[in-house]
Write a protein that holds these residues in place. Structure first.
Motif, PDB file in Angstrom:
ATOM      1  N   ARG A  16      -1.300  -4.279   4.504  1.00 42.06           N
ATOM      2  CA  ARG A  16      -0.038  -3.601   4.842  1.00 42.06           C
ATOM      3  C   ARG A  16       0.356  -2.611   3.742  1.00 42.06           C
ATOM      4  O   ARG A  16       0.830  -1.515   4.022  1.00 42.06           O
ATOM      5  N   CYS A  20       0.935   1.316   4.366  1.00 48.65           N
ATOM      6  CA  CYS A  20       2.204   1.960   3.978  1.00 48.65           C
ATOM      7  C   CYS A  20       1.958   3.132   3.038  1.00 48.65           C
ATOM      8  O   CYS A  20       2.541   4.205   3.202  1.00 48.65           O
ATOM      9  N   TRP A 123      10.081  -0.089   2.765  1.00 45.07           N
ATOM     10  CA  TRP A 123       8.893  -0.855   2.428  1.00 45.07           C
ATOM     11  C   TRP A 123       8.848  -1.324   0.981  1.00 45.07           C
ATOM     12  O   TRP A 123       8.310  -2.384   0.690  1.00 45.07           O
TER      13      TRP A 123
END
Length: 187
Positions: A16, A20, A123
């Motif tokens: 992830r 991102c 994020w």
């Protein structure tokens, strides 16, 4: 960068994190390209004035897209008036067809910058400190190297590369980013 990854790992997987960073790198490259293209079609003073509205659009987007971002009528009014003022000033002298294209590119640059800021906060905002910043900057530099250098090599000099020496600037940026990645890897 190891401490930064430990802090990021507490909130997301490596996959992830990589996705991102890839999305943010593509967004950064895109809004910078839009800004460069806009700079060819309109006066830089107007473009910079317009681009400064991204502070207001980022606040407004944060209020609507991020949980926990507080709504403030004063901040919202200030952001709205700032955007409106920049638009009024930039249109004061009228616009040619070429400048309209510049306004379109400037709008894309503003939206791209806004998206970048909001996604970064979403994020990485919870883990943003010096260690995470080092990891993020090294990772986004590596992503820019991986995506940008091959694109520059494949497309070579062209309409975009001819804009204000972008090709030379890009090569220098890749050298600096490569050094940044190497230095942070050693640290």
């Amino acid at each position: 960068a190891g401490k930064g990854y430990t802090k990021v790992r507490e909130s997301m997987s490596f996959f992830r994190f990589a996705v991102c960073v890839g999305i943010l790198a593509a967004t950064m490259i895109s809004y910078n390209l839009a800004w460069v293209l806009a700079s060819e079609a309109m006066p830089l003073a107007v473009l910079n004035g317009l681009f400064q509205t991204s502070v207001g659009t980022t606040y407004l987007a944060s209020v609507f897209l991020l949980r926990g971002e507080s709504f403030s009528p004063r901040k919202t009014a200030g952001a709205g008036l700032g955007v409106l003022g920049a638009l009024v000033i930039s249109h004061a002298g009228g616009a040619s067809a070429g400048q309209l294209l510049g306004f379109a590119y400037a709008g894309l640059a503003i939206l791209g910058n806004t998206l970048y800021q909001v996604l970064f906060k979403k994020w990485f905002g919870q883990a943003a400190d010096a260690d995470v910043a080092v990891l993020f900057l090294a990772s986004i530099s590596a992503a820019n190297l991986l995506a940008g250098a091959p694109a520059l090599a494949v497309w070579g000099p062209g309409p975009v590369a001819d804009v204000k020496g972008v090709a030379i600037t890009a090569v220098l940026a890749y050298v600096v980013q490569g050094m940044w990645v190497a230095i942070t890897a050693v640290l």
